[in-house]
Design a protein around this motif. Sequence first.
Motif, short mmCIF file in Angstrom:
data_model
loop_
_atom_site.label_atom_id
_atom_site.label_comp_id
_atom_site.label_asym_id
_atom_site.label_seq_id
_atom_site.Cartn_x
_atom_site.Cartn_y
_atom_site.Cartn_z
N GLY A 146 0.83 -1.20 0.00
CA GLY A 146 0.00 0.00 0.00
C GLY A 146 0.86 1.24 0.00
N ARG A 184 -3.03 -0.05 -8.32
CA ARG A 184 -3.91 -0.71 -7.34
C ARG A 184 -3.39 -0.60 -5.91
N GLN A 185 -2.15 -0.15 -5.75
CA GLN A 185 -1.57 -0.01 -4.41
C GLN A 185 -2.00 1.27 -3.70
N TYR A 187 -3.95 4.19 -1.79
CA TYR A 187 -5.03 4.42 -0.83
C TYR A 187 -4.90 5.85 -0.28
N GLN A 195 -5.52 -0.41 6.22
CA GLN A 195 -5.71 -1.51 5.27
C GLN A 195 -5.10 -2.80 5.76
N THR A 198 -7.98 -4.70 7.28
CA THR A 198 -8.93 -5.29 6.34
C THR A 198 -8.33 -6.46 5.57
N ALA A 200 -6.22 -6.03 3.15
CA ALA A 200 -6.00 -5.61 1.77
C ALA A 200 -4.52 -5.53 1.42
N ILE A 201 -3.67 -5.27 2.40
CA ILE A 201 -2.24 -5.14 2.15
C ILE A 201 -1.43 -5.89 3.20
#
Length: 304
Positions: A146, A184-185, A187, A195, A198, A200-201
């Motif tokens: 991220g 896509r990295q 945020y 993240q 979640t 996500a990373i």
Amino acid sequence: MAAGDASISRREVLTGTTAVLGGIAGCTTTLGTRGSTPVSMLAAGSLNNALENGLKPRVDATLQVEAHGSAEVARLVAAGQKDPDVVSVSDLALFASPLQPPWFAEFATNAIVVAYNADTEGGQRIADAGRDGWYRPLLGGEVALGRTDPDLDPLGYRTLFVLELASRFYDADADLRDAIPRRRQVYPETQLVSQFETGAIDAAITYRNMAVERGYDYVELPAEIDLSDPAYADNYATATYELPSGMVVEGGVVNYASTVRHESPAVFDVFDAHVTGDYLTDFGFTVPDDYPRFTGNVPDRVTN
């Protein structure tokens, strides 16, 4: 710099503000009365947690904090879309352009680190690679990374600076600035480290304070590339990024700066606590001994 060349360094500031400012037109707030006329602050996303949970409990005024990436903060104010009492950014270059305040105070520094979630396989790869090899798992696509948007946020372009500097420092086989970043990295700064929670990373290139305040492990980078040490300022400056406005920013020591836009006793009370408060170190920032350091046409009521 547009804000002027004069510089003042002292930690005893803003005494006697209430008496001096008591007659300012339109001021109906009594300093020290919580719940009275609010003070608004537009600030760098990396400051958000420290302001909400460190500064707010220490001031009497009702403090309203809104946080974004600092480049976005500067754009919103310069375009007249936001009109806060206090503006605080994570790169004082934004006070040279586009904001150009008559004065400002540098009040904290930071460092870039690679934070990771040790509970994930990707995060453990970063931990195992350590200070000398953290970039290798990122090159191999083995880690969900991220970062923030360089067009909106100094952390975003500082991430690119670190990758560029790391390519040379480690004599890497690849151009890390070109090989590692993917869209896509990206945020928002205020959501980056969350993240991890979640899933996500696995890792994030972020400010040290953001890892510290969330309790995440991180790889501390060499001073030659982490944008924390004035001794390497010339080397940092070899990396640059052009913002959508056409402004070119260059690498430098991470520094936070603040200015007052609307004067009142309550505003100066908040500003005083903001730039001199020990809460900053509690939330992972570094405060040099000569900070806050003032530049420009600083009001007497601030420096006396």
